[in-house]
Design an enzyme around this catalytic site. Structure first.
Site, PDB file in Angstrom:
ATOM      1  N   SER A 252       0.756  -1.253  -0.017  1.00  0.00           N
ATOM      2  CA  SER A 252       0.102  -0.167  -0.014  1.00  0.00           C
ATOM      3  C   SER A 252       0.673   1.384   0.140  1.00  0.00           C
ATOM      4  CB  SER A 252      -0.877   0.119   1.177  1.00  0.00           C
ATOM      5  OG  SER A 252      -2.090   0.611   0.807  1.00  0.00           O
ATOM      6  N   ASP A 347      -7.832  -5.382  -6.904  1.00  0.00           N
ATOM      7  CA  ASP A 347      -7.497  -4.385  -5.820  1.00  0.00           C
ATOM      8  C   ASP A 347      -8.607  -3.184  -6.130  1.00  0.00           C
ATOM      9  OD1 ASP A 347      -6.378  -2.603  -4.271  1.00  0.00           O
ATOM     10  OD2 ASP A 347      -4.546  -2.891  -4.831  1.00  0.00           O
ATOM     11  N   HIS A 381      -6.728  -6.058  -2.203  1.00  0.00           N
ATOM     12  CA  HIS A 381      -5.795  -5.214  -1.670  1.00  0.00           C
ATOM     13  C   HIS A 381      -4.817  -5.794  -0.645  1.00  0.00           C
ATOM     14  CE1 HIS A 381      -3.493  -1.259  -1.297  1.00  0.00           C
ATOM     15  NE2 HIS A 381      -3.823  -1.544   0.057  1.00  0.00           N
TER      16      HIS A 381
END
Length: 432
Positions: A252, A347, A381
């Site tokens: 991230s 994602d 994600h």
């Protein structure tokens, strides 16, 4: 008189024998729930859940329950039918319904879910195990037939955990048992978590866990790459650390910090980038007393609201290749480190597959071969060490939204299992 006494003795012996026989029969028919090969294991290890001594073809409900660090209760359930021998084996028997369907050996664990929406299972500390109570229930009456407790450890025997507050470093160092030398990894998280670092230390890595934001994101106006370089220098000074450099693990927002370290800090020899951006994001990045990157622009009007109340954020970041946004693009072509790019096609937080594809093409254009890429079609994600509860949505951390993370649960979990092994192999090869 003697005959009467002998007759009474025989009766007592027969009664005792019958009682023992009935007790043994009752004990032999008692339903058992076993966790194999053992009930106490590491967080990233699978267990086989098996129920025996049921009636042939008996229908049972399997349930799991756990509480996270905040006291939030997570639970799951699935319905199974025993085979002809009266056994339910989650490794081979399908769930007929509930939190998941089909053959999912670790389904009870990854499908753990809170009653409230948008909850992430908080397990950032390493000292206490992740404890899951697994039980088998009668389908009709609901009563408990058998129960077992699975203790899932983050910290193995002999691994040392040392909080570090030195200079700009505020993190936790994990060191494997033994004299070493051990390969070193800087584990970067958006917010501090010890999970990955502790588990990697169990595998023979010296790991320093750091977070990108030590204070609230809204109070952070800029980030200094020098602070993370201090973490790398600290790792290299440790007496048990060996090798010629340090690896960096990220996901991230932390992934663009990892890319920047790879581009500017020669001591970084291996970098794992998971579902991030190819540009600097959220706030400007500084290095050696001046700003080196602006922040990729974020457009709130491009955030998509879903029926669940969660938001899709992946389209809200401006294209880093656009002329007015290029000052945020990270020059990974100047990195000497080995790079592992990991992107999930589903994602919903970052357009990570597109960012990965751009970086691959750019490196090829510069005739670089110091990279490899992995793509997971059904994953979202939040790729983490395997067998933790799958999280569909929760607060984003870097932005004031309940973020939808994406992913199809069983496909996402399969990706976590594969990736966790891949990460260890990658660091072992390039940090020898």
């Amino acid at each position: 008189m003697l005959m009467a006494t002998m007759t009474m003795t025989v009766k007592i012996m027969n009664w005792t024998y019958n009682m023992i026989s009935e007790y043994c029969e009752e004990m032999s028919s008692q339903i058992r729930l076993r966790l194999l090969p053992r009930a106490r294991c590491f967080f990233d290890e699978p267990v086989q859940v098996k129920v025996t001594r049921l009636r042939s073809r008996q229908v049972v409900t399997m349930r799991a329950r756990s509480t996270d660090e905040r006291g939030v209760v997570f639970s799951s359930s699935a319905t199974y039918r025993a085979d002809d021998r009266g056994e339910v084996d989650l490794n081979k028997h399908p769930s007929l319904g509930g939190s998941y369907v089909g053959v999912e050996p670790m389904g009870l664990l990854w499908s753990l879910k809170a009653e409230a929406l948008h909850q992430y299972f908080q397990k950032g500390k390493s000292l206490k195990p992740h404890v899951v109570t697994i039980s088998a229930h009668d389908e009709e009456e609901g009563r408990v037939l058998a129960e077992a407790t699975n203790e899932r450890l983050l910290l193995g025997d002999g691994v040392t955990r040392l909080p570090v507050n030195e200079g700009n470093i505020n993190g936790v160092l994990f060191t494997p048992p033994g004299a070493g030398p051990f390969p070193a990894v800087l584990d970067l998280n958006t917010l501090l978590s010890e999970k990955r670092a502790a588990l990697l230390a169990n595998k023979g890595f010296a790991v320093l866990a750091l977070c990108v934001f030590n204070v609230k994101v809204t109070n952070t106006k800029e980030i200094h790459l020098d602070h993370f370089q201090e973490g790398i220098d600290f790792l290299q000074r440790q007496p048990k650390v060996g090798g010629q450099g340090v690896g960096v693990l990220s996901r991230s927002k932390a992934s663009d910090i990892a890319l920047s370290l790879s581009a500017f800090v020669p001591a970084v020899k291996a970098c794992v980038w998971i579902n991030g951006c190819n540009a600097n994001t959220v706030v400007p990045l500084h290095y050696k007393n001046h700003q080196i990157f602006s922040s990729a622009r974020f457009d709130p009007s491009s955030v998509i609201h879903t029926e669940s109340g969660a938001y899709i954020l992946k389209f809200a970041f401006a294209n880093p290749l656009a002329e007015d946004n290029k000052e945020s693009l990270i020059p990974i072509e100047q990195a000497k480190a080995q790079l592992l790019f990991v992107a999930s096609e589903d994602d919903m937080c970052w357009n990570s597959k597109a960012y990965m594809d751009e970086m691959v093409e750019r490196l090829k254009h510069h005739e670089k071969n110091n990279f490899e890429s992995v793509c997971y079609p059904r994953a979202g994600h939040m790729l983490e060490p395997p067998y933790g509860p799958y999280c569909r949505s929760c607060p984003a951390g870097t932005y004031p939204y309940q973020a939808l993370w994406g992913g199809e649960p069983s496909g996402h979990v399969a990706a976590e299992v594969h990736l966790w092994k891949k990460i260890q192999e990658f660091f072992r090869v390039h940090l020898r």
